[in-house]
Design a protein around this motif. Structure first.
Motif, PDB file in Angstrom:
ATOM      1  N   GLN A   3      -8.900   2.870  12.091  1.00 24.50           N
ATOM      2  CA  GLN A   3      -7.884   2.368  11.183  1.00 24.50           C
ATOM      3  C   GLN A   3      -7.923   0.849  11.140  1.00 24.50           C
ATOM      4  O   GLN A   3      -8.234   0.201  12.138  1.00 24.50           O
ATOM      5  CB  GLN A   3      -6.494   2.841  11.618  1.00 24.50           C
ATOM      6  CG  GLN A   3      -6.321   4.352  11.531  1.00 24.50           C
ATOM      7  CD  GLN A   3      -4.869   4.746  11.528  1.00 24.50           C
ATOM      8  OE1 GLN A   3      -4.070   4.186  10.799  1.00 24.50           O
ATOM      9  NE2 GLN A   3      -4.527   5.721  12.347  1.00 24.50           N
ATOM     10  N   SER A   4      -7.579   0.297   9.998  1.00 23.71           N
ATOM     11  CA  SER A   4      -7.540  -1.152   9.847  1.00 23.71           C
ATOM     12  C   SER A   4      -6.096  -1.609   9.722  1.00 23.71           C
ATOM     13  O   SER A   4      -5.237  -0.881   9.212  1.00 23.71           O
ATOM     14  CB  SER A   4      -8.312  -1.572   8.592  1.00 23.71           C
ATOM     15  OG  SER A   4      -7.755  -0.972   7.430  1.00 23.71           O
ATOM     16  N   LEU A   5      -5.837  -2.825  10.201  1.00 27.12           N
ATOM     17  CA  LEU A   5      -4.490  -3.380  10.129  1.00 27.12           C
ATOM     18  C   LEU A   5      -4.209  -3.854   8.703  1.00 27.12           C
ATOM     19  O   LEU A   5      -4.985  -4.618   8.129  1.00 27.12           O
ATOM     20  CB  LEU A   5      -4.343  -4.562  11.088  1.00 27.12           C
ATOM     21  CG  LEU A   5      -3.849  -4.265  12.505  1.00 27.12           C
ATOM     22  CD1 LEU A   5      -4.809  -3.324  13.216  1.00 27.12           C
ATOM     23  CD2 LEU A   5      -3.683  -5.557  13.298  1.00 27.12           C
ATOM     24  N   ARG A   6      -3.092  -3.390   8.170  1.00 25.44           N
ATOM     25  CA  ARG A   6      -2.656  -3.856   6.848  1.00 25.44           C
ATOM     26  C   ARG A   6      -1.401  -4.695   7.056  1.00 25.44           C
ATOM     27  O   ARG A   6      -0.298  -4.185   7.164  1.00 25.44           O
ATOM     28  CB  ARG A   6      -2.365  -2.681   5.925  1.00 25.44           C
ATOM     29  CG  ARG A   6      -1.968  -3.113   4.515  1.00 25.44           C
ATOM     30  CD  ARG A   6      -1.711  -1.900   3.660  1.00 25.44           C
ATOM     31  NE  ARG A   6      -1.125  -2.279   2.393  1.00 25.44           N
ATOM     32  CZ  ARG A   6      -0.638  -1.398   1.520  1.00 25.44           C
ATOM     33  NH1 ARG A   6      -0.692  -0.102   1.787  1.00 25.44           N
ATOM     34  NH2 ARG A   6      -0.107  -1.798   0.391  1.00 25.44           N
ATOM     35  N   THR A   7      -1.581  -5.982   7.148  1.00 28.03           N
ATOM     36  CA  THR A   7      -0.459  -6.881   7.398  1.00 28.03           C
ATOM     37  C   THR A   7       0.143  -7.367   6.095  1.00 28.03           C
ATOM     38  O   THR A   7      -0.451  -7.244   5.022  1.00 28.03           O
ATOM     39  CB  THR A   7      -0.910  -8.077   8.248  1.00 28.03           C
ATOM     40  OG1 THR A   7      -1.960  -8.766   7.570  1.00 28.03           O
ATOM     41  CG2 THR A   7      -1.400  -7.620   9.612  1.00 28.03           C
ATOM     42  N   GLN A   8       1.344  -7.934   6.194  1.00 26.72           N
ATOM     43  CA  GLN A   8       2.087  -8.439   5.053  1.00 26.72           C
ATOM     44  C   GLN A   8       2.178  -9.966   5.134  1.00 26.72           C
ATOM     45  O   GLN A   8       2.155 -10.540   6.219  1.00 26.72           O
ATOM     46  CB  GLN A   8       3.500  -7.859   5.042  1.00 26.72           C
ATOM     47  CG  GLN A   8       3.560  -6.343   5.096  1.00 26.72           C
ATOM     48  CD  GLN A   8       3.219  -5.713   3.765  1.00 26.72           C
ATOM     49  OE1 GLN A   8       3.787  -6.054   2.735  1.00 26.72           O
ATOM     50  NE2 GLN A   8       2.264  -4.785   3.785  1.00 26.72           N
ATOM     51  N   GLU A   9       2.301 -10.587   3.988  1.00 23.18           N
ATOM     52  CA  GLU A   9       2.531 -12.024   3.951  1.00 23.18           C
ATOM     53  C   GLU A   9       4.024 -12.290   4.075  1.00 23.18           C
ATOM     54  O   GLU A   9       4.835 -11.667   3.381  1.00 23.18           O
ATOM     55  CB  GLU A   9       2.020 -12.617   2.641  1.00 23.18           C
ATOM     56  CG  GLU A   9       2.187 -14.122   2.559  1.00 23.18           C
ATOM     57  CD  GLU A   9       1.740 -14.702   1.235  1.00 23.18           C
ATOM     58  OE1 GLU A   9       1.987 -15.908   1.001  1.00 23.18           O
ATOM     59  OE2 GLU A   9       1.163 -13.946   0.416  1.00 23.18           O
ATOM     60  N   ALA A  10       4.390 -13.185   4.965  1.00 22.35           N
ATOM     61  CA  ALA A  10       5.805 -13.517   5.160  1.00 22.35           C
ATOM     62  C   ALA A  10       6.285 -14.381   3.996  1.00 22.35           C
ATOM     63  O   ALA A  10       6.019 -15.581   3.947  1.00 22.35           O
ATOM     64  CB  ALA A  10       6.011 -14.237   6.486  1.00 22.35           C
ATOM     65  N   LYS A  11       6.984 -13.771   3.062  1.00 18.35           N
ATOM     66  CA  LYS A  11       7.546 -14.481   1.919  1.00 18.35           C
ATOM     67  C   LYS A  11       9.062 -14.362   1.952  1.00 18.35           C
ATOM     68  O   LYS A  11       9.601 -13.370   2.436  1.00 18.35           O
ATOM     69  CB  LYS A  11       7.060 -13.863   0.599  1.00 18.35           C
ATOM     70  CG  LYS A  11       5.598 -13.985   0.309  1.00 18.35           C
ATOM     71  CD  LYS A  11       5.322 -13.323  -1.052  1.00 18.35           C
ATOM     72  CE  LYS A  11       3.857 -13.412  -1.431  1.00 18.35           C
ATOM     73  NZ  LYS A  11       3.602 -12.730  -2.735  1.00 18.35           N
TER      74      LYS A  11
END
Length: 568
Positions: free
Chosen positions: A20-28
């Motif tokens: 599995q790959s990490l799907r990170t979010q942008e801190a907005k």
């Protein structure tokens, strides 16, 4: 995802993931994410949002037992765990209310201000008291060692301000850690299509993730029940709970907020809503205290809560777990939170802390007004059973047992004691032969210690007295007999204990003078004498002076539960 997904859902979720790959979010800032327009609040039934948390059981109790109706309100309860969606619905007029932690509400306040409507915080339900945790790999001994590390947490969730508070108290700038943001709070129950969407799986699968913010069921799984991760399925070898909200018991506050335009036009209705929540809390409090004699009624309440919060009426044990992890504040807690009576952990304090931290990590563009409704609490107290009935703080610790255990640990391993389980520390230096520690002279140090002790209300705070070893070192050089050396060491230890007791007395007096009643058993005075100097031997006048100190050492209870069991 919900604030609290617990064992019911873990049963149907596999911990094992492959490739599995990490799907990170942008801190907005949420203001850049939510495009909903402000609309007039719908007429008719008032939709009241819930999130999956123990504090919401009192709201469910109020609805189930007709309390809202008796106060002239027609409400319908609705679960909304995806916070951005909840914000959009509130803006669009689906409900006038917003339900979340203070961190979540502060993240949303800018959205409303941008749309020309303010948010007003109207009621506090609970404090998290054991339900949330920071889990770390074994090489991270103290919060200071988070500097330079990678930490995983949910974006727009309940742990944003919790982590930032830890970093700030430890003196670690947020830009000195690598924050990995995820969309989910806990293990997803849906097909992630080979992607890791939550901090728990990220910590499990990626050794470069040094720490993770998570709910307590996940923290216990990662650490093999809190004993230290075994490396078996679902755990990380050597992982440990650095601290939970059992220690940091005044960080995560759960609240209701309302749109300011709705409050202006419907102040009576909003006040009736708050009154109903207070009555619901008292009713649930009585039911919990008498559940053995009111088993049927109790079962109906928790089954209804399980249905609404978890989608499964049979998930009663999970609801009971949620209730165990929160501390209801009731009427008196609301008075304290909104007016500052008897506490520093207030709406204004938390707002200031949270927005300062959010600015540093790019979660808001600027500071935003977040007001309270300025209720007439004397009027709200009418017909409440427990209003103005705040008991004195119960003793958390058995002082004699704790002192005995601490002294044994120090005598065996003074250097290890200084780090193991230590979260933060405040140092006070003094002059040679000083025995008095005035409030005026040490006001800044005492104030800092008071703030930490209030925020980390479940911690054990050891007030350590230390002496400088230079005189004893010189005596050894001169060949002074060992019997005399031992006497000098005992004298130094006795003197350091007297100083720590004097500092403790002065500190408690300082708190009382400011209207803050603290639990004296939380503060344990011990004397280390010359057992653990900062500089051994001191080589400068400055190092010599630095050795003469009293340290407020804030200890987490998670690592010491077998020794420091809080009193019931």
């Amino acid at each position: 995802m919900s604030k609290y997904m617990i064992s019911l859902f873990l049963l149907v979720t596999t911990w094992t993931v492959h490739a599995q790959s990490l799907r990170t979010q942008e801190a907005k800032p949420l203001a850049d994410v939510i495009s909903a327009r402000v609309k007039k609040v719908s007429s008719g039934k008032t939709r009241v949002p819930l999130i999956t948390w123990g504090g919401d059981v009192a709201t469910i109790y109020a609805e189930q037992n007709g309390i809202f109706r008796r106060n002239g309100l027609d409400v319908t309860l609705s679960l909304e765990n995806h916070f951005p969606s909840q914000v959009a619905r509130c803006l669009e007029g689906d409900t006038p209310y917003l339900r979340g932690t203070m961190g979540m509400i502060n993240a949303a306040a800018e959205v409303f201000e941008k749309k020309g409507v303010d948010l007003v915080v109207i009621y506090q339900l609970t404090w998290s008291n054991g339900g949330d945790a920071l889990v770390v790999r074994p090489n991270i001994k103290t919060p200071k060692r988070l500097k330079g590390k990678t930490i995983a947490l949910q974006l727009y969730g309940p742990h944003m301000d919790y982590l930032l508070n830890i970093l700030d108290t430890a003196g670690v700038p947020p830009n000195k850690v690598d924050l990995k943001w995820f969309s989910e709070l806990t293990l997803p129950t849906f097909d992630t299509k080979g992607e890791i969407l939550d901090p728990v799986n990220a910590f499990l699968e990626d050794k470069h993730i040094d720490a993770a913010m998570c709910i307590i069921p996940d923290a216990l799984s990662l650490t093999s029940g809190g004993r230290g991760g075994s490396g078996a399925a679902g755990s990380v070898k050597g992982a440990k709970i650095m601290l939970s909200t059992k220690t940091a018991s005044r960080v995560i506050a759960d609240v209701y907020a309302v749109r300011s335009d709705y409050l202006e036009q419907n102040r009576g209705k909003v006040e009736a809503f708050v009154k109903s929540l207070m009555e619901g809390e008292e009713g649930l409090r009585d039911l919990m205290a008498n559940k053995a004699s009111q088993r049927s009624r109790y079962q109906q309440t928790v089954s209804r809560a399980a249905d609404l919060l978890l989608g499964a009426p049979q998930a009663v044990p999970d609801v009971e777990g949620l209730l165990a992890d929160c501390e209801f504040v009731g009427y008196d807690g609301n008075v304290a939170f909104f007016t500052g009576k008897g506490t520093r952990r207030t709406l204004a304090t938390l707002t200031r802390e949270i927005q300062s931290g959010f600015l540093q990590v790019g979660l808001i563009h600027g500071k935003t007004k977040l007001a309270d409704a300025e209720w007439n609490y004397a009027a709200l107290a009418k017909n409440l059973k427990y209003a103005n009935a705040v008991p004195k703080p119960k003793k958390k610790f058995d002082t004699q047992k704790v002192v005995k255990k601490i002294e044994k640990r120090i005598s065996v391993e003074p250097n290890a004691w200084a780090e193991d389980g230590t979260l933060f520390q405040v140092e006070i230096n003094f002059q040679p032969n000083q025995s008095q520690f005035s409030e005026s002279q040490y006001a800044e140090d005492f104030s800092k210690a008071l703030d930490i002790s209030q925020t980390y209300g479940g911690s054990l705070i050891v007030v350590e007295g230390h002496s400088d070893p230079l005189g004893i070192a010189r005596a050894r050089q001169k060949g002074t007999p060992s019997v005399e050396i031992a006497q000098m060491e005992q004298q130094a230890k006795n003197l350091s204990l007297e100083r720590s007791r004097a500092v403790r007395r002065s500190f408690l007096k300082f708190a009382t003078a400011r209207g803050i009643e603290v639990d004296g058993s939380q503060f344990i005075a011990v004397g280390l004498g010359v057992a653990a100097p900062k500089f051994n031997p001191p080589r400068t006048k400055q190092e010599w002076a630095a050795n003469r100190r009293v340290v407020f050492r804030i200890k987490q209870v998670e690592a010491e539960l077998s020794e420091f069991v809080p009193l019931d």
